[in-house]
Design an enzyme around this catalytic site. Sequence first.
Site, PDB file in Angstrom:
ATOM      1  CG  ASP A   1      -6.407   9.346   8.493  1.00 19.26           C
ATOM      2  OD1 ASP A   1      -7.388   9.872   7.829  1.00 19.26           O
ATOM      3  OD2 ASP A   1      -5.488   9.188   8.179  1.00 19.26           O
TER       4      ASP A   1
ATOM      5  CB  SER B   1      -0.599  11.201   0.880  1.00 19.79           C
ATOM      6  OG  SER B   1      -0.835  11.425   2.576  1.00 19.79           O
TER       7      SER B   1
ATOM      8  CB  ALA C   1       4.318   6.335   5.212  1.00 17.75           C
ATOM      9  CD  GLN C   2       6.634   2.643  -0.515  1.00 24.05           C
ATOM     10  OE1 GLN C   2       6.284   3.324  -1.514  1.00 24.05           O
ATOM     11  NE2 GLN C   2       7.561   1.770  -0.776  1.00 24.05           N
TER      12      GLN C   2
ATOM     13  CB  ALA D   1      -0.748   0.117   0.988  1.00 27.04           C
TER      14      ALA D   1
END
Length: 501
Positions: free
Chosen positions: A288, A135, A137-138, A132
Site C-alpha cells: 500500500d 478510510s 482509521a485515523q 491524519a
Amino acid sequence: MGSLGAFGRLVGSALILVREDALLPRELTDAYPPAVRAVADALRAFAGPGATRGRPGERLARSLERLGPVAIKLGQLLSTRADIFGATFVEDLARLKDRLEPFPTEMARREIEAGLGRPLSSLFVSFGDPVAAASLAQAHEAQLLDGRRVAVKVLRPGIVRRVAQDSETLALAARLVERWSAPARRLEPRAFAATVIRATELELDLRLEAAGADELGEVMARDGYMRTPKVVWDGVSKRVLTVEWAPGVALTDPAALEQPGLDRRAVADNLVRAFLAQALDHGVFHADLHEGNLFVAAPAQITAVDFGIIGRLGPAERRYLAEILYGFLERDYERVARVHFEAGYVPPAQSIAAFAQALRAVGEPIFGRAARDVSMSRLLTQLFEITALFDMHLRPELVLLQKTMMTVEGVARRIDPDHDLWAAADPVVRRWMTRELSPPARARRMAEDLQDFLRRLAVRLETPPAAPALVEVRETLAPLLWFALGAAAAGVAFLIGALGG
C-alpha cells in the site's frame, strides 16, 4: 437478505456517482463513442446539485468518500497515476489518502482505553488531536512516558460492520461483471474481489499490522532503500497501533519535495528498488505504497507507514517476476514469452513466438525515451488488447503485486516526472538473477526439490498401506529410500561445492 441488501447498496452506489456526475462526467463527452454518449446524456437527467460543483476529480472524491472504505481504496489507487489521468485529476483525489473527515478525539481516547484495557495516562504523557484520517482509521500524535514521540492509530468506530457491507457489495458487483461481460472474465473479477476483500479484512486487526511492520522493518534494514518506524508493543491491540514518529514530511504535503537538499531522482529510485528488493529477495512487500503512507527526508530517505496490507510471493512467483523483468531489461521478448507460458499465465495452446512478437510491439517503443514522453495510458491499452488476444487471465496470487507495482510507478513519477523505472529496477533485478540463476543456485534448488520429493515419498511409504499385501513392499523400499535421500543430499552438496557455491 444479504444479497438483496448488497444489490440495494450497489444500486445506491451507482446513483451517488450519477448524482455527482462522476460516473460519465460531462467534461469528457466529446471523447465518448456515440452509444456511451447517449447513456451519459440520459444519466445526466438524474444528476443532483453536486453535479455542477467542482472538477471531475473533486466530484469523484466526494462520491467515493460517501461510498465507504473499499471505494476510497480504489480512489487512492487512481490518485497515484498522474501520467494516465492528469495532474489536476489526481490532485483532486489526493484528499482520499489521509485527509478524510476525522472522528472526535474524545471518541478515539475511549476506543484506545477500551482496546488497551488501561487509561491513556499509564502510557502517554500527552495525546493530541488527529493528524491524519483515512478510510479505516485515523492517527494521533502522542508522547510516551519515556519521552518518545509516537503516532497512535485507532480504527474508526463501526468500521468492521461497514467493511462487511462493502465486501458483500463488491462481491456482488464482481459476480455480475463476470456473468454479463465476457471480455472482463479473463480478468477474474471474482478472484480479484476476493483478494481485495481478504486484504481489507486483515487491515481490521491492528495486531497483524504491528507484526507486519516489525517483519518488514527487519527486511528493509538489510537493503537500506526504505525504513519503518519501530513498533511500541505496549500500545498495540486489535483496534490500536502505536509506532515511533516517522521522520521527514509526508509525500501528500506539497512541501515534501521542496525540502533543501532533497534528491528527487534518488528518492524515486529508492522507492522502486525498495519495493523490488522486498518482493524479489524476501518474498514479502509493503502493498500500500501510496503517498499518504510515505515520508521523505533529505537527501533521499524514505520511511513507510501503514502496514495493513502486506503482499507475499512464493519462490516460483518471485522467479517468474524476476525473469520477466530481466527479459524486458535485456529486450529478450522470447524469454519473457517463455516465462509467461511456463508460469501458466498464457494457455499452452497459444504460440510462444506470436506472443513474443506481441510483447516486442509493446516494449520497443518505450526504450530510449524519457518517461514523460511515454504515454502510460496508451501502453496499458496496448497490453490489455494483446493479452486479450492470447486469452491471458489475471492471476489472483499476483493481484497485490500488480496493484503495488502500478502504485509505485505512479508515485515515483510524481516525485520525478522524468524518472526511468527500468534504470531504477536494473541493479536489483540483475542482483537477483546473478544470485538465484547461477550454477550453484540451480544445483541447490535441484537438491531441495529432490529432497522434498524423496521425503514426501518416504512419508507416504511409512503410512500404513490400505492393503496388507503392500506391507512387505513398504518395509523393503523404505530403508533404500532413506539411503537414496542421504546419498542425493551428499552428492548435490559436493556438486555445489565444486561449482563454487
